[in-house]
Design a protein around this motif. Structure first.
Motif: not given
Lengths: 291, 349
Positions: B319-327, B331-335, B337-347
């Motif tokens: 369920i964690i690996n294949a469920s469309p909702k969890f996928v 992706e949003k919880m991925n480190w 991803y968070v890093k790139s978000k923070l970077q774009s905010k800084k920019e």
């Protein structure tokens, strides 16, 4: 004469396989998934029968009703908790989850009821003597009730509104949704019907051998799946034909001593042969993969 | 010519954590057993446990080739193992007076066991050409049950008098049984070498292409018949090799190799990650270790707890690996991803 009694045994065994196979085939047709845990619903049903005929109430008819109710609730719960989150996931993922559910039900049953087989006697039957032919009453009852259930199911699917919704969803889920059919509700109803049939099958399984253990459903479940594939998975009359063929073949194999210990191997070999000759089964429709 | 010069044995063998892990285990345990620190009576780690881990690793890595790389579900892997164990056992029994060297005997038995399993892998691969997904899974399951159903009825001379109980040839392996686990771990390295090189070569890319989209792969000129058959045959060969080790270690009985055993290997593939050889190795170690520990801890009816844990692992991982909702959630919880978000905010600021 003994051939006739083997034939009747085969037909009644076939009716049991057909009832289980219907659950597989309907779920496969509508949710496009192989419900590996379907056989274990039979096992759960047999334990409900055990609790209510041997421990409390002690009324077999009420116990059968309760078993059906319990299995329906279980089937719907499994669908909502384990399978629904995986709608749209690769079929391999869904199949592995179903295997997990099967393991789960077996191990929970083992923890509650232990592996020791439990005696479940619901009714006392006498055999009928007829022209030197001995026929077991329970075989006749199984055959008759099985046929009534299958006819009722065919009428329900083809005539009622819900049944037609099920056919529509199995034909094309997207188009059915556009026509205003509630797909999730239809799938839940399918699981409920399949589980109810499994509960009925568990009653018949206990007619054949009045004991139950946590792996009661595993082998009949797989054989019923073989029956469903044999008849063409997704096709309701196909499951019935496949079940009857399997039951007769198995009973005849068991009749002859040199074949008896190979009966399981024979059943599975038939599956492989049929799939090699006609991959979609006897009544199955061939689906072309589109890009 | 140029590509041959660039062929770098160093990165191939040392730059890879799977080899490092197995080599480390082999050397450390080999020394410890040789010195006498690990014996049959040691708590936790025994040579038997190491043998079990080794053949399980071979099974899981080879099953991963079918499930993780080719994307077809096989529920009959224990059937191939049974064939390998059976043929290897027969070979060992009938050659022990002919061939004087124990190790040579073992190698011949192992090769014959592997080849016999490979032949059956090829035969099972044939329906794989016409069937897909669920149908194929059930055919492999049926195959495993047929193997069991046939072999449980066949008596062989003096060796197998009671086929339902099986046979045990442990007495014939005394010349090398102390170091069986070392041989087994060397075979694990051979397996990893083959599987990883197949996966990294152009053949591996073709196999992955079949997994992702068979029609697209075919239209790009990938020979699907060839690759499906070869993957099934190779995986079966290694399952046969694992079976040969099994036959040297304990009793070979039809009751062991049922489809639940195949599913146990599948649990390990899923737990380790489909398509990850290193993950397969780690999950084999964890699950075999837990199995052996739990077997002595949970006796009788509590043994059901073990399967309960397996079941929960399978369901939750899927369920964690294949469920469309969890996928999407993952992706949003991925480190990164968070890093790139923070970077774009800084920019922006």
């Amino acid at each position: 004469m003994s051939i006739i009694s083997t034939l009747i045994n085969g037909l009644s065994m076939g009716a049991v396989y057909a009832l289980i196979a219907l659950g597989y085939t309907m779920v496969y047709g509508i949710a496009k998934m192989l419900n590996f845990a379907h056989g274990d619903v039979i096992m759960v049903g047999s334990y409900v029968l055990f609790v209510f005929t041997m421990k409390s109430i002690k009324n077999p008819f009420l116990a059968i009703l309760l078993a059906i109710l319990f299995c329906v609730i279980l089937g719907v719960l499994v669908e909502c908790i384990a399978y629904r989150p995986l709608r749209g996931a690769p079929s391999l993922a869904v199949l592995i989850t179903a295997i997990g559910v099967s393991f789960l039900l077996q191990s929970v049953a083992q923890l509650i009821f232990t592996v020791t087989p439990k005696q479940v006697t619901m009714f006392q039957f006498n055999s009928i003597e007829f022209n030197g032919l001995t026929i077991k009453t329970e075989s006749i009852i199984t055959l008759v009730v099985g046929m009534i259930v299958m006819i009722a199911l065919t009428v329900f699917v083809n005539k009622s509104k819900t049944g037609r919704a099920m056919l529509a969803v199995s034909e094309d889920r997207g188009a059915a949704q556009l026509m205003g059919i509630n797909v999730n509700r239809t799938i839940v109803i399918t699981f409920a019907i399949g589980s109810a049939l499994a509960a009925v099958a568990s009653v018949f399984m206990l007619f054949i051998a009045p004991v139950t253990d946590p792996t009661l459903g595993a082998m009949p479940g797989i054989k019923a799946f073989v029956a469903a594939v044999l008849g063409g998975i997704g096709s309701i009359p196909g499951a019935m034909i496949g079940g009857v063929i399997l039951g007769i073949v198995e009973q005849f194999a068991l009749k002859y001593e040199f074949l008896a210990s190979y009966s399981d191997a024979i059943v599975f070999a038939i599956l492989i042969l049929v799939l090699l000759v006609k991959p979609s089964g006897i009544l199955g429709k061939k689906r072309h993969e589109k890009v | 010519m140029k590509s041959k010069k660039n062929f770098d044995w160093k990165t191939l063998l040392l730059g890879n954590k799977s080899y490092l892990l197995v080599a480390f285990i082999t050397i450390v345990t080999g020394v410890l057993v040789g010195v006498g620190v690990i014996t049959k009576r040691t708590p936790i780690i025994t040579p038997d446990l190491l043998t079990q881990i080794a053949y399980t690793m071979i099974m899981v890595v080879s099953l991963n080739l079918v499930v993780g790389f080719l994307g077809e579900l096989s529920l009959g892997h224990a059937g191939f193992m049974y064939i390998g164990a059976y043929v290897a056992g027969l070979t060992l029994y009938y050659t022990h007076s002919l061939i004087p060297f124990g190790l040579l005997r073992f190698l011949i038995a192992m090769l014959l066991g592997g080849l016999a399993a490979m032949l059956f892998g090829f035969i099972v691969g044939l329906p794989a050409l016409r069937l897909r997904g669920d149908y194929l899974a059930i055919v492999t399951l049926a195959f495993g049950e047929i193997v069991r159903g046939v072999l449980k009825n066949i008596t062989v001379g003096d060796m197998i008098k009671n086929p339902a109980v099986g046979f045990n040839i442990k007495d014939l392996t005394t010349s090398y049984s102390k170091y069986l686990f070392l041989i087994a771990f060397i075979l694990v390295i051979v397996t990893i070498f083959c599987v990883q090189n197949i996966a990294k070569s152009k053949h591996g890319r073709a196999i992955t292409a079949i997994k992702d989209n068979e029609i697209a792969a075919r239209s790009m000129g990938v020979n699907i018949t060839y690759y499906k058959l070869i993957v099934f045959a190779i995986a079966a060969f290694f399952a046969g090799v694992a079976g040969a080790i099994f036959a040297n270690y304990t009793t070979v009985a039809p009751a062991i190799f049922d489809y639940n055993y195949s599913i146990e290997f599948l649990v390990m593939v899923v737990l380790g990650g489909m398509g990850s050889v290193f993950g397969s190795l780690i999950s084999s170690i964890i699950i075999v270790f837990l199995n052996v520990q739990l077997r002595s801890l949970l006796t009788g009816n509590l043994a059901g707890l073990k399967n309960l844990v397996y079941a929960l692992i399978l369901i939750i991982m899927m369920i964690i690996n294949a469920s469309p909702k969890f996928v999407t959630l993952r992706e949003k919880m991925n480190w990164s991803y968070v890093k790139s978000k923070l970077q774009s905010k800084k920019e922006k600021s």
